[in-house]
Design an enzyme around this catalytic site. Structure first.
Site: not given
Length: 209
Positions: A92, A129
């Protein structure tokens, strides 16, 4: 694969394309549970990671463990599967930068840039992430049989194949039309991308030498 509801769209795809889609049972936190599905595969695309909005009761359990341990378990199975040549990981943009201080003085971001400000208590989703992708690169660099490509989308929106998933993306899209923001919305700027473009990016990343 045998649960009563939620997978209708996948069963319909399997029936429409005989022999091209097989469903397997697996769990991000169950070490080795992806081995059967990977057997004989050259390409693994790891996309699963919880994206939750609103009040998260236990960020470590709900976000960090599934992202981090899930990535380690998937790549553990990759290491144990001799046929795999490439892994595409959905990371991400939030793994690249967190708070504004991460952007100070920066030009275009590169592979050397990481989110340095998120923690399990402050922005736990970006933190999940970040630690998951860092772990993926550590595992990839410790061997030389398969290579790793990561994809870093912003907020992913677009048509869903299922109504069964609990997704931050779906929650966000629903908020635009269900009047939940009628009392006001924060003045935010978000980078958004169509889910179909993200899907095409994963396929290109998997098949481009």
């Amino acid at each position: 694969p045998d649960k009563a509801a939620g997978l209708e769209h996948l069963h319909e795809l399997a029936e429409a394309h005989p022999g091209q889609l097989t469903l397997y049972k697996a769990d991000l936190l169950d070490e080795g549970s992806y081995a059967e599905a990977m057997d004989g595969c050259e390409l693994v695309i790891h996309t699963a990671s919880p994206f939750l909005l609103g009040h998260v009761r236990d960020p470590e359990a709900q976000l960090v463990r599934p992202a981090l341990e899930g990535t380690r378990n998937v790549l553990g199975s990759v290491n144990a599967t001799p046929s795999v040549k490439r892994v595409v990981l959905t990371s991400s943009v939030v793994a690249v930068h967190g708070d504004n201080i991460d952007m100070k003085g920066r030009g275009p971001f590169t592979e050397d840039d990481w989110n340095t400000t998120s923690t399990v208590d402050h922005q736990p989703y970006p933190y999940s992430k970040t630690v998951a992708e860092r772990a993926a690169w550590e595992i990839a660099e410790a061997q030389n049989r398969w290579d790793l490509v990561t994809i870093h989308p912003g907020l992913v929106l677009g048509p869903a194949l299922t109504t069964a998933s609990k997704s931050g993306s779906m929650t966000t899209m629903r908020a635009f039309v269900d009047y939940s923001l009628t009392t006001g919305a924060p003045d935010l700027a978000l980078g958004m991308v169509d889910v179909r473009d993200v899907a095409r990016a994963h396929i290109s990343a998997g098949f481009t030498p």
